[in-house]
Design a protein around this motif. Structure first.
Motif, PDB file in Angstrom:
ATOM      1  N   VAL A   4      13.032  35.515 -17.106  1.00 19.93           N
ATOM      2  CA  VAL A   4      12.080  34.574 -17.697  1.00 19.93           C
ATOM      3  C   VAL A   4      12.848  33.725 -18.704  1.00 19.93           C
ATOM      4  O   VAL A   4      13.662  34.229 -19.475  1.00 19.93           O
ATOM      5  N   MET A   5      12.591  32.434 -18.679  1.00 17.10           N
ATOM      6  CA  MET A   5      13.243  31.508 -19.609  1.00 17.10           C
ATOM      7  C   MET A   5      12.179  30.871 -20.488  1.00 17.10           C
ATOM      8  O   MET A   5      11.239  30.256 -19.977  1.00 17.10           O
ATOM      9  N   ILE A   6      12.313  31.037 -21.802  1.00 24.00           N
ATOM     10  CA  ILE A   6      11.332  30.508 -22.753  1.00 24.00           C
ATOM     11  C   ILE A   6      11.970  29.359 -23.521  1.00 24.00           C
ATOM     12  O   ILE A   6      12.996  29.535 -24.182  1.00 24.00           O
ATOM     13  N   ARG A  12       4.675  22.792 -15.040  1.00 27.96           N
ATOM     14  CA  ARG A  12       5.264  23.790 -14.162  1.00 27.96           C
ATOM     15  C   ARG A  12       5.409  25.154 -14.836  1.00 27.96           C
ATOM     16  O   ARG A  12       5.955  26.088 -14.256  1.00 27.96           O
ATOM     17  N   ALA A  13       4.913  25.275 -16.065  1.00 28.52           N
ATOM     18  CA  ALA A  13       5.050  26.519 -16.818  1.00 28.52           C
ATOM     19  C   ALA A  13       4.100  27.591 -16.293  1.00 28.52           C
ATOM     20  O   ALA A  13       3.079  27.299 -15.663  1.00 28.52           O
ATOM     21  N   ASP A  14       4.441  28.846 -16.565  1.00 28.28           N
ATOM     22  CA  ASP A  14       3.582  29.976 -16.221  1.00 28.28           C
ATOM     23  C   ASP A  14       2.622  30.298 -17.363  1.00 28.28           C
ATOM     24  O   ASP A  14       1.476  30.684 -17.126  1.00 28.28           O
ATOM     25  N   PHE A  62       8.897  29.930 -18.352  1.00 28.99           N
ATOM     26  CA  PHE A  62       9.179  29.519 -16.978  1.00 28.99           C
ATOM     27  C   PHE A  62       9.768  30.710 -16.213  1.00 28.99           C
ATOM     28  O   PHE A  62      10.711  31.339 -16.668  1.00 28.99           O
ATOM     29  N   TYR A  63       9.212  30.976 -15.036  1.00 32.13           N
ATOM     30  CA  TYR A  63       9.733  32.052 -14.197  1.00 32.13           C
ATOM     31  C   TYR A  63       9.544  31.736 -12.717  1.00 32.13           C
ATOM     32  O   TYR A  63      10.499  31.629 -11.969  1.00 32.13           O
ATOM     33  N   LYS A  64       8.303  31.532 -12.310  1.00 30.52           N
ATOM     34  CA  LYS A  64       8.024  31.262 -10.904  1.00 30.52           C
ATOM     35  C   LYS A  64       8.601  29.922 -10.473  1.00 30.52           C
ATOM     36  O   LYS A  64       9.137  29.789  -9.376  1.00 30.52           O
ATOM     37  N   SER A 106      19.515  28.164 -14.719  1.00 29.52           N
ATOM     38  CA  SER A 106      19.111  29.346 -13.955  1.00 29.52           C
ATOM     39  C   SER A 106      20.230  29.880 -13.072  1.00 29.52           C
ATOM     40  O   SER A 106      20.246  31.061 -12.719  1.00 29.52           O
ATOM     41  N   HIS A 107      21.178  29.009 -12.705  1.00 28.47           N
ATOM     42  CA  HIS A 107      22.298  29.456 -11.879  1.00 28.47           C
ATOM     43  C   HIS A 107      23.353  30.203 -12.711  1.00 28.47           C
ATOM     44  O   HIS A 107      24.241  30.843 -12.145  1.00 28.47           O
TER      45      HIS A 107
END
Length: 326
Positions: free
Chosen positions: A59-61, A78-80, A98-100, A175-176
């Motif tokens: 998960v990225m906050i 696009r946030a969860d 952000f995760y999904k 994310s990579h």
């Protein structure tokens, strides 16, 4: 209801490349998919049904400015999940989860606060922030939280905007570079809307953080709309739930460059809670330790958060207020 991340016995092949929208935002592609892990049950930040492999990134906050100077904010749609917290000068700042989905561009990115420890740790997330005051940076590090500040992969400055409101992050690039290490538990006690107590009618609410900032919400068409949003057109976060938690606020121990004392929200302990869903409000209480997820309850028992997207308002017990529109 918990999300399980379970080891797969065998894997073969790979996913097709993701399909992306006009902003380059899409579902996780092969490079973003964890090898040897599968999602069983539900997405941890929404409680929605999940199938297949979990993203390989954690998960990225992202800390995003929430003043008029941030307009237009980008990536919120696009946030969860989003949490709003009090900062100096009576303004608020957003901690955007952000995760999904992993947008190409989110921001404007601003600095971290000690409040973020209680927000980030339960999600086993990494923190994306422009930087922070030395005392805060030390506390974040001592809490075992990995942070990515300006200069890390994915950051860029938008020359059409004025600093410090021109820093943006390409989350797909980041994310990579970062890999998930831990199981992600459900961030909220998700459940079914049919199990939610009836509560009272509530067409909207006003969450007052200070004399200078109130976030107003209205309910229509099954979603809540933020009347104070600075998000770009078509990129607003329209949650299914608004969860208001009354919290204690202390002094972080230092001042900002303008001389304003920096507040620190204590996202631990317990307090009153209000869960808005479907045009109604249910009152209850919340409880949480520093690195645990939130538990919610009423006098009758546990209080479930209906699966879907949620905006969490951390409204100060002292100096804050919540007004309900019936």
């Amino acid at each position: 209801m918990a999300l399980g991340l379970t080891a797969a016995l065998a894997l073969s092949g790979c996913n097709k490349d993701s399909t992306a929208d006009a902003n380059g935002n899409g579902t996780p592609d092969a490079q973003e998919t964890a090898q040897g892990l599968t999602v069983a049950g539900e997405w941890p930040l929404t409680g929605e049904p999940a199938k297949g492999k979990t993203p390989r990134h954690p998960v990225m906050i992202v800390k995003i400015d929430n003043t008029a100077s941030s307009s237009p904010q980008q990536g919120l749609g696009r946030a969860d999940l989003i949490t709003e917290e009090l900062v100096e000068g009576g303004s608020t700042r957003l901690a955007v989860f952000f995760y999904k989905h992993v947008p190409n561009r989110v921001g404007p990115v601003r600095s971290m606060r000690a409040t973020d420890i209680g927000i980030v740790k339960p999600a086993k997330a990494v923190l994306v922030a422009s930087g922070g005051a030395p005392p805060t940076v030390r506390r974040i590090k001592d809490a075992g939280i990995t942070s990515f500040t300006e200069g890390a992969t994915g950051y860029s400055r938008d020359t059409s905007r004025s600093a410090p409101y021109n820093l943006f992050m390409d989350l797909k690039k980041l994310s990579h570079q970062v890999k998930a290490k831990d199981r992600v538990d459900s961030y909220l006690p998700f459940g079914s809307a049919k199990d939610l107590p009836k509560g009272q009618p509530a067409k909207g609410l006003a969450a007052t953080f200070s004399g200078g900032h109130t976030t107003n919400w209205t309910f229509a068409g099954g979603k809540y709309t933020n009347q104070n949003s600075f998000a770009a057109s078509g990129d607003q976060f329209r949650p299914d739930n608004v969860l208001v938690l009354r919290v204690r606020v202390g002094d972080a121990g230092y001042k900002d460059p303008a001389g304003n004392p920096v507040p620190e929200t204590k996202f631990t302990g317990s307090g009153s809670a209000m869960l808005f869903h479907g045009g109604r409000v249910v009152r209850g209480t919340w409880k949480k330790s520093l690195d645990s997820t939130v538990s919610l309850s009423t006098r009758a028992g546990k209080l479930p958060v209906p699966a879907g997207h949620t905006w969490v308002e951390l409204v100060p017990q002292s100096g804050g207020n919540v007004t309900i529109t019936k």
